[in-house]
Design an enzyme around this catalytic site. Sequence first.
Site, short mmCIF file in Angstrom:
data_model
loop_
_atom_site.label_atom_id
_atom_site.label_comp_id
_atom_site.label_asym_id
_atom_site.label_seq_id
_atom_site.Cartn_x
_atom_site.Cartn_y
_atom_site.Cartn_z
N ASP A 487 -34.51 -0.10 -5.59
CA ASP A 487 -35.01 0.12 -6.95
C ASP A 487 -36.51 0.30 -7.00
OD1 ASP A 487 -32.71 -0.11 -8.62
OD2 ASP A 487 -32.65 -2.25 -8.16
C1 BGC Z 1 -37.31 -5.80 -9.08
C2 BGC Z 1 -36.53 -5.63 -7.83
C3 BGC Z 1 -35.09 -5.76 -8.18
C4 BGC Z 1 -34.79 -4.73 -9.24
C5 BGC Z 1 -33.42 -4.86 -9.75
C6 BGC Z 1 -36.98 -4.68 -9.98
O1 BGC Z 1 -37.78 -4.69 -11.10
O2 BGC Z 1 -38.64 -5.87 -8.81
O3 BGC Z 1 -36.89 -6.54 -6.88
O4 BGC Z 1 -34.30 -5.63 -7.08
O5 BGC Z 1 -35.65 -4.78 -10.33
O6 BGC Z 1 -33.05 -3.78 -10.55
C1 NOJ Z 2 -31.24 -5.61 -6.81
C2 NOJ Z 2 -30.44 -4.63 -7.57
O1 NOJ Z 2 -29.46 -5.29 -8.31
C3 NOJ Z 2 -29.79 -3.64 -6.65
O2 NOJ Z 2 -29.10 -2.69 -7.40
C4 NOJ Z 2 -30.82 -3.01 -5.78
O3 NOJ Z 2 -30.17 -2.13 -4.94
C5 NOJ Z 2 -31.59 -4.04 -5.02
N1 NOJ Z 2 -32.16 -4.96 -5.93
C6 NOJ Z 2 -32.68 -3.44 -4.17
O4 NOJ Z 2 -33.70 -2.95 -4.94
#
Ligand code: BGC
Ligand code: NOJ
Length: 824
Positions: A487
């Site tokens: 993400d």
């Molecule tokens: C966070 C990531 C997380 C993601 C989930 C982001 O804003 O910083 O660490 O995995 O959101 O969607």
């Molecule tokens: C948490 C999110 O839920 C997932 O969709 C994502 O792939 C990981 N963070 C890595 O960013």
Amino acid sequence: MEQQKRYGHFDDQHREYVITDPQTPWPWINYLGNEDFFSLISNTAGGYSFYKDAKFRRITRYRYNNVPMDNGGRYFYIKDGDTVWNPGWKPCKTPLDFYECRHGMSYTRITGRKSGVEASVLFFVPLKKWCEVQKLTLTNQSQEVKSLKLFSFEEWCLWNAATDMENFQRNFSTGEVEIEDSTIYHKTEYRERRNHYAFYHVNTEIQGFDTDRETFVGLYNEFSNPDAVVEGRPRNSHAHGWSPIASHYIEVTLQPGESKDFVFLLGYIENEQDKKFSAPQVINKDKAHALIAELDTTAKVDKAFAELCEYWDSLLNIYKVRTGNDKLDRMVNIWNQYQCMVTFNFSRSASFFESGVGRGMGFRDSNQDLVGFVHQIPPRARQRIIDIASTQFPDGGCYHQYQPLTKRGNNDIGGGFNDDPCWLIFGTVAYIKETGDFSILDEQVPFDNQPGTEVTLFEHLKISMNHVINNLGPHLLPLIGRADWNDCLNLNCFSWDPNESFQTTENVSEGTKAESLMIAGLFVVTGKDYVALCRKLAELSAGQGSALAYGEEADRMQQAVDAMIDAVKKHGWDGEWYLRAYDFYGRKIGSNECDEGKIFIESQGWCTMAEIGAEDGMVAKSLDSCKKYLECEHGMVLNSPAFTKYIYEYGEISSYPEGYKENAGIFCHNNPWVIIGECIAGRGNDAWSHYAKILPSYVEEKYQTLHKVEPYVNCQMVAGKDAFRPGEGKNSWLTGTAAWMWYTVSEFILGIKPDYDGIRIDPCLPETAGDYTVQRKFRDAEYDITIRPNGSQKGVKRVVLDGSAIEGTVIPYTPGKHTVEVEM
Ligand code: BGC
Ligand code: NOJ
């Protein structure tokens, strides 16, 4: 050497984790409820309840990140003379003579003892019921008669957990309750559009109550010293506005040795529009009365609890391994599967790291969670696939998240995460392999939930694949969009404005050259699955016109997969590992040429799982590079070296300090990708050593003080080698790690793989592995499988089914009981 502090231990026989010190390094929580009504409960009884959706139907209030930590929950205050204590230690924190919290499968039992009185509370949500049961047993273990004053406590949330925390100009005037006998009803906003209310009941006569928080607690007091409790005198307050609560007051006398049960019920009710009221302004309580009547005695509650335990017995009987290694067996047979159910239920919405307000059900997250859960309750997995696919757009793109209550795509976050569509194949294929139910592909599924737009689920799979093919970049690799699985790799974001969200900002994307090797690998893996599915469908429809069409579709996609493999080999290889991406300008990310972030785990995982370039030694080199550059004491980090400064071309990833989260944290979620890559390559020793590093029971000691979070489940992230405090764990419970750990161990390490026509046996083990058995229920069959590795890491030599050797390694599915002997 100083003995390391321990806060608890596993009790495998009861499938419980037993916490023996309430002051754990972080609240160690559990989940109650399996469908619809849910609660989070910490080891000191903190937490909250909600119906279906932690944002829109929050039943009780919780303040995250509070001081002190984990304040607010379902509390019982016991006043014995001048001493006030709680069975779970908090909130009074009166020292206890004994404390124990047992987190089990969808239940928690907290026991405290003080001055000869024992209070034991069993918390659970009965199957198919919309309520949390709290069965409190008070026992006088002393020689004297005990006269106790008991106060219960719950604080209502005004339903929408987001506005509950911010819209005080309104909230302080809307709160409404009703009190009837021993039941306190919460009916805020019921007078207008809501058709739901909640109640808190106890199955005994009460001697008083409170429903107004300030009256009960006292404006300048804390939960640890509410006025009413300290004085031992309820106020019988009736809340109007401000903050409604529910507290019962009960006087209890116990003879020496005597024990009494009290059943408290926190319930949720919905009424039909025309049956909302029984009199003007008075809520219709018929359904509440009925629910209470189902659970108003100890016997009824015990029966409901026994049903819950049987339910978990049956779920955990579907896959059972016996290796003789308790640490492995308990994770496979109990905790890993349990965590898979929890992640399936909540996606990433509600934990002690997810407020339940920000995120609903993730498109990619839910598909992955499904793979850990599908063997448990296939019909629920089926419904989930349809719900997820219904949030897709006609071009194959999709909402990144949807709300569980409305099942609608979440506009706040929107779409544009270009890996998302592929995950639908991943989830659907897993479902069909488990169940043999191809009919799901014929289901009519809409786009963006719009009635009238329905096409078959198969069509959704097709456009998912097409979405990748239609969005290729200059190297013929998939365009990344807002981000792929990571993400935080936001290659079209370019933000210098701290008020912009990295994930929804695309300041530039026109003319982007940003491409993802992670999606490339994912596309090859799921593309091969899709091709195999089409071939299977062609076989099933042999002789009909559609057979030809499926065959052609398989050929078409095979070509696309082959082209992707070529593109990766040509443009995605860096010499020792797979590149991670190309940025907006077409520059390499995750290359030896880069100063930082030279190598990333995601593309190593997916491209090795896809076996891209295996024949040229690429897979082996990539796996070796993971060991060399990513592996550390606690697992494999996401990238290395960590980014030390913000790179605005990359987005959120470099916003994290070194070693945390997506910037070189150990993202446990993607370690299994490499482990599966190792398994496919037949490197059992390496697979196992990576796996054991992040297997909670193997590193239980570390959890007690270093990881800090719950030792019975995986957490999303453990701080990596570049972090200020390497080894600290965060974001426990709701993580794709659960499903991936399950998929890895059940299918690739232990080697029991559901397939369209049966179960494929293909273990990959460390050479030290001894014989083991797996009992596997599969559709209408039950297999009792014994595997003899004979020191081999991979390669099945002989499979004997019910006494006769079979050809190949797939046990053909036939209903009934079977024994299987496997020699490696
Ligand atoms: C966070 C990531 C997380 C993601 C989930 C982001 O804003 O910083 O660490 O995995 O959101 O969607
Ligand atoms: C948490 C999110 O839920 C997932 O969709 C994502 O792939 C990981 N963070 C890595 O960013």
